[in-house]
Design a protein around this motif. Structure first.
Motif, PDB file in Angstrom:
ATOM      1  N   GLY A 106       0.802  -1.214   0.000  1.00  0.00           N
ATOM      2  CA  GLY A 106       0.000   0.000   0.000  1.00  0.00           C
ATOM      3  C   GLY A 106       0.828   1.254   0.000  1.00  0.00           C
ATOM      4  N   HIS A 107       0.807   1.980   1.108  1.00  0.00           N
ATOM      5  CA  HIS A 107       1.353   3.325   1.134  1.00  0.00           C
ATOM      6  C   HIS A 107       2.609   3.414   1.971  1.00  0.00           C
ATOM      7  CE1 HIS A 107      -2.259   3.898  -0.945  1.00  0.00           C
ATOM      8  NE2 HIS A 107      -2.903   3.366   0.066  1.00  0.00           N
ATOM      9  N   SER A 108       3.161   2.258   2.323  1.00  0.00           N
ATOM     10  CA  SER A 108       4.507   2.237   2.824  1.00  0.00           C
ATOM     11  C   SER A 108       5.414   2.216   1.603  1.00  0.00           C
ATOM     12  CB  SER A 108       4.730   0.987   3.670  1.00  0.00           C
ATOM     13  OG  SER A 108       3.806   0.939   4.738  1.00  0.00           O
ATOM     14  N   VAL A 109       6.734   2.135   1.821  1.00  0.00           N
ATOM     15  CA  VAL A 109       7.641   2.025   0.689  1.00  0.00           C
ATOM     16  C   VAL A 109       7.367   0.701  -0.009  1.00  0.00           C
ATOM     17  CG1 VAL A 109      10.044   1.809  -0.001  1.00  0.00           C
ATOM     18  CG2 VAL A 109       9.401   3.447   1.751  1.00  0.00           C
ATOM     19  N   PHE A 110       7.225   0.712  -1.327  1.00  0.00           N
ATOM     20  CA  PHE A 110       6.992  -0.510  -2.051  1.00  0.00           C
ATOM     21  C   PHE A 110       7.826  -0.515  -3.319  1.00  0.00           C
ATOM     22  CE2 PHE A 110       3.862   2.566  -3.319  1.00  0.00           C
ATOM     23  CZ  PHE A 110       3.862   2.491  -4.699  1.00  0.00           C
ATOM     24  N   LEU A 111       8.039  -1.714  -3.907  1.00  0.00           N
ATOM     25  CA  LEU A 111       8.865  -1.866  -5.092  1.00  0.00           C
ATOM     26  C   LEU A 111       8.008  -1.782  -6.337  1.00  0.00           C
ATOM     27  CD1 LEU A 111      11.142  -4.822  -3.969  1.00  0.00           C
ATOM     28  CD2 LEU A 111      11.695  -2.400  -3.989  1.00  0.00           C
TER      29      LEU A 111
ATOM     30  N   PRO B  10      -5.054   8.726  -8.121  1.00  0.00           N
ATOM     31  CA  PRO B  10      -5.783   9.270  -9.266  1.00  0.00           C
ATOM     32  C   PRO B  10      -5.454  10.745  -9.472  1.00  0.00           C
ATOM     33  CG  PRO B  10      -7.210   9.201  -7.360  1.00  0.00           C
ATOM     34  CD  PRO B  10      -5.918   8.572  -6.924  1.00  0.00           C
ATOM     35  N   GLU B  11      -5.683  11.225 -10.685  1.00  0.00           N
ATOM     36  CA  GLU B  11      -5.524  12.649 -11.002  1.00  0.00           C
ATOM     37  C   GLU B  11      -6.871  13.152 -11.503  1.00  0.00           C
ATOM     38  OE1 GLU B  11      -2.676  15.697 -13.580  1.00  0.00           O
ATOM     39  OE2 GLU B  11      -2.459  13.525 -13.827  1.00  0.00           O
ATOM     40  N   VAL B  12      -7.492  14.029 -10.713  1.00  0.00           N
ATOM     41  CA  VAL B  12      -8.803  14.571 -11.050  1.00  0.00           C
ATOM     42  C   VAL B  12      -8.607  15.896 -11.774  1.00  0.00           C
ATOM     43  CG1 VAL B  12     -11.050  15.286 -10.165  1.00  0.00           C
ATOM     44  CG2 VAL B  12      -9.790  13.448  -9.019  1.00  0.00           C
ATOM     45  N   HIS B  13      -9.152  16.008 -12.965  1.00  0.00           N
ATOM     46  CA  HIS B  13      -8.960  17.191 -13.792  1.00  0.00           C
ATOM     47  C   HIS B  13     -10.114  18.175 -13.621  1.00  0.00           C
ATOM     48  CE1 HIS B  13      -5.720  14.959 -15.711  1.00  0.00           C
ATOM     49  NE2 HIS B  13      -6.563  13.950 -15.898  1.00  0.00           N
TER      50      HIS B  13
ATOM     51  N   THR C 242      -5.651  -2.779  -5.116  1.00  0.00           N
ATOM     52  CA  THR C 242      -5.902  -1.360  -4.901  1.00  0.00           C
ATOM     53  C   THR C 242      -4.874  -0.521  -5.638  1.00  0.00           C
ATOM     54  OG1 THR C 242      -4.579  -1.450  -2.892  1.00  0.00           O
ATOM     55  CG2 THR C 242      -6.960  -1.715  -2.639  1.00  0.00           C
ATOM     56  N   ASP C 243      -5.136   0.768  -5.708  1.00  0.00           N
ATOM     57  CA  ASP C 243      -4.214   1.718  -6.329  1.00  0.00           C
ATOM     58  C   ASP C 243      -3.143   2.073  -5.297  1.00  0.00           C
ATOM     59  OD1 ASP C 243      -2.905   3.867  -7.453  1.00  0.00           O
ATOM     60  OD2 ASP C 243      -4.726   4.865  -8.138  1.00  0.00           O
ATOM     61  N   PRO C 244      -1.897   1.629  -5.482  1.00  0.00           N
ATOM     62  CA  PRO C 244      -0.868   1.875  -4.465  1.00  0.00           C
ATOM     63  C   PRO C 244      -0.472   3.333  -4.342  1.00  0.00           C
ATOM     64  CG  PRO C 244       0.099   0.836  -6.387  1.00  0.00           C
ATOM     65  CD  PRO C 244      -1.375   0.808  -6.600  1.00  0.00           C
ATOM     66  N   SER C 245      -0.897   4.187  -5.270  1.00  0.00           N
ATOM     67  CA  SER C 245      -0.584   5.615  -5.182  1.00  0.00           C
ATOM     68  C   SER C 245      -1.671   6.398  -4.460  1.00  0.00           C
ATOM     69  CB  SER C 245      -0.393   6.192  -6.590  1.00  0.00           C
ATOM     70  OG  SER C 245       0.660   5.558  -7.265  1.00  0.00           O
ATOM     71  N   ASN C 246      -2.742   5.729  -4.062  1.00  0.00           N
ATOM     72  CA  ASN C 246      -3.907   6.405  -3.516  1.00  0.00           C
ATOM     73  C   ASN C 246      -4.114   6.006  -2.055  1.00  0.00           C
ATOM     74  OD1 ASN C 246      -6.393   7.530  -2.965  1.00  0.00           O
ATOM     75  ND2 ASN C 246      -7.480   6.512  -4.613  1.00  0.00           N
ATOM     76  N   PRO C 247      -4.071   6.948  -1.120  1.00  0.00           N
ATOM     77  CA  PRO C 247      -4.245   6.609   0.305  1.00  0.00           C
ATOM     78  C   PRO C 247      -5.687   6.349   0.718  1.00  0.00           C
ATOM     79  CG  PRO C 247      -3.960   8.964   0.065  1.00  0.00           C
ATOM     80  CD  PRO C 247      -3.770   8.380  -1.313  1.00  0.00           C
ATOM     81  N   ALA C 248      -6.661   6.654  -0.151  1.00  0.00           N
ATOM     82  CA  ALA C 248      -8.066   6.482   0.209  1.00  0.00           C
ATOM     83  C   ALA C 248      -8.489   5.050  -0.086  1.00  0.00           C
ATOM     84  CB  ALA C 248      -8.938   7.463  -0.572  1.00  0.00           C
TER      85      ALA C 248
END
Length: 420
Positions: free
Chosen positions: A17-22, A66-69, A133-139
Motif C-alpha cells: 500500500g502506502h509504505s515504501v513498495f517496489l 488518481p488525477e482529477v482534472h 488497490t491503487d498503491p498511489s492512492n491513500p483512500a
C-alpha cells in the motif's frame, strides 16, 4: 535470494500500500545490474531513487494516481511492466464493466474516465484477473478478512457537498473494545459523540448504525463519512444531537487484538448471533459507558444492505427497544431475508403502529434488491403497518447510502425532546 516475478512485484506493491513498495522497471527480474529506462514517465517526479533496476517509490515520488482534472475526468495510472492486461473495475466505470487501460513504453498503464458526476467513486485495478488497490492512492475502503479492498476517488462539485468536512464543530469517533459474551470474542464498536458531548451533562438519543456485507464497524465512517454528515447536519440545525453506535455486523473477532479466533458455525451472510450480541452486550455497554437515553423513544436502528435487513428484522421484532427503524437498500427478498421472515413472530399491526414512531426504508431503481424492497413494502401495506417507502435513482452503492443517511437522520427523534 528470492527472485520475484513481475506479477508478484505488482501484487507486493499493492499489498504494501502506502509504505515504501517496489515498482519494477523494464529491467529483467533476474538482472540486478540492469540500468533503469532512460525514458522517464511524466507521472514520476524527478529525482526518483533507482536501485538494482527498480524505482523505490515514496509518497514524494510515487505515480500520480488518481488525477482529477478540472473537467471532472479522472486519470488513473498503475505501473505493471510485466502484465499483459490491466483493467479498471468498480463504481467508477458507471456500470460499464471493466475498462481497459493502455500501457506506455515504461510499463505504466493509464486510462482517463469521465467526466464523472461529483461523487466518491470506488475502483480497483484488475491485473491478470487479480483485483488490487491503487498503491498511489491513500483512500482505501476497509473490509474484514477475506474481502477485497478498493480505492476511492472523489470528484468534487463546484461547492462543498453534504459529506465534505467544513469548518464547523466536529464530533468524535471513539473506538471501544468490548468482550462479546454471546460470541466469546473481543470486538470493536465505533461510537460517534456529538461536538458538545464532553462539555455537557445531557442525556442523548442513540442511533445504532449498521454496515453492509463485506464491511466492518468502520465502514460508515471510512466509506460513508457518517461523522462528517452528522457534523454538518448538526451545524445546520437539521438534526438532533445524538450518539451513533457502529458495531461489527459479522460474527468476527476484532482485528489486531489477539490470535485470530473464528466463530464456529458462521457460514451465512446474516449471523444469528448478531441480534443477541447487540441486545445483550452492546446496548447495555453503551448505556453504561455513555450518557445514552434508555427510553425506546430515543433509540433508533438503521443500516445499509445486510445492515438494512438486520435493522428491519431486529427493529420490528423488538419495538419495545427501537421506536425508529430505517433500512437503506435492505437485503430483503431472494436470496437474502424473506420479507415474511422479517415480520414472522413480530407483534400485530395495531401494537406496532402504536409503538413505532418511524419505519422508513429506501432503495434505488437500479439496485438488485429493488424487488425485495417492493415486496416488503407491499407486505407492510397488506398488514396495515404504517411505513414510508421511497425509491430513488442509483444502484447498490455508497453514493446512494450517503444520501439516504443525510435524508433520514433529520427525521429521527423529532416527536419527543430528550430530557436531561
Amino acid at each position: 535470494m528470492k527472485v520475484f516475478s513481475r506479477l508478484e512485484l505488482v501484487i507486493l506493491g499493492s499489498l504494501l500500500g502506502h509504505s515504501v513498495f517496489l515498482i519494477q522497471t523494464r529491467a529483467q527480474d533476474s538482472d540486478h545490474s540492469a540500468s533503469p529506462s532512460s525514458t522517464q514517465s511524466p507521472a514520476i517526479k524527478q529525482g526518483s531513487k533507482v536501485t538494482l533496476g527498480r524505482v523505490i517509490a515514496t509518497p514524494a515520488n510515487a505515480l500520480i494516481s488518481p488525477e482529477v482534472h478540472a473537467d471532472k475526468t479522472v486519470t488513473l495510472r498503475f505501473r505493471a511492466p510485466g502484465a499483459t492486461q490491466v483493467q479498471v473495475v468498480g463504481e467508477i466505470t458507471q456500470g460499464k464493466g471493466p475498462v481497459a487501460m493502455t500501457r506506455d513504453v515504461d510499463g505504466i498503464w493509464t486510462v482517463t474516465l469521465g467526466p464523472l458526476p461529483p461523487e466518491i467513486w470506488s475502483y480497483n485495478f484488475q491485473v491478470e484477473g487479480v483485483d488490487v488497490t491503487d498503491p498511489s492512492n491513500p483512500a482505501i475502503k476497509p473490509t474484514p478478512p477475506g474481502q477485497s479492498m478498493s480505492s476511492f476517488v472523489e470528484v468534487p462539485d463546484d461547492h462543498s457537498l453534504f459529506y465534505d468536512a467544513r469548518p464547523v464543530p466536529h464530533g468524535q469517533v471513539r473506538m471501544i473494545l468490548y468482550e462479546s459474551k454471546v460470541m466469546g470474542i473481543q470486538r470493536w464498536l465505533w461510537v460517534y459523540t456529538p461536538p458538545d458531548y464532553d462539555k455537557s451533562d445531557k442525556t442523548y438519543p442513540v442511533l445504532y448504525l449498521l454496515h453492509g456485507n463485506g464491511e466492518a464497524q468502520n465502514g460508515w465512517v471510512m466509506n460513508g463519512r457518517a461523522n462528517v454528515i452528522f457534523d454538518n447536519l448538526l451545524a445546520d440545525h437539521k438534526a438532533q444531537p445524538m450518539i451513533v453506535v457502529m458495531p461489527q455486523g459479522h460474527a468476527l473477532q476484532a482485528a489486531g487484538v489477539a490470535p485470530l479466533v473464528r466463530v464456529a458455525g458462521e457460514t451465512g451472510m446474516y449471523s444469528p448471533k448478531f441480534a443477541p450480541d447487540l441486545i445483550e452486550d452492546i446496548i447495555p455497554l453503551v448505556e453504561k459507558e455513555f450518557r445514552a437515553s434508555q427510553n425506546p423513544n430515543d433509540r433508533a436502528i438503521a443500516g445499509l444492505s445486510m445492515g438494512g435487513g438486520q435493522a428491519l428484522d431486529i427493529g420490528l421484532h423488538h419495538p419495545e427497544l427501537f421506536h425508529y427503524i430505517l433500512g437503506f437498500s435492505a437485503a430483503v427478498g431472494e436470496p437474502f431475508l424473506a420479507p415474511s421472515q422479517v415480520l414472522e413472530g413480530s407483534q400485530n399491526s395495531t401494537t406496532l403502529n402504536s409503538e413505532i414512531r418511524l419505519l422508513w426504508f429506501s432503495c434505488g431503481h437500479q439496485d438488485f434488491v429493488l424487488q425485495g424492497n417492493r415486496d416488503f413494502a407491499k407486505l407492510l401495506d397488506d398488514k396495515g403497518i404504517t411505513h414510508t417507502y421511497r425509491e430513488t435513482e442509483g444502484a447498490h452503492v455508497w453514493s446512494v447510502w450517503r444520501h439516504n443517511l443525510n435524508d433520514a437522520v433529520p427525521l429521527l427523534f423529532t416527536k419527543k425532546t430528550t430530557t436531561n
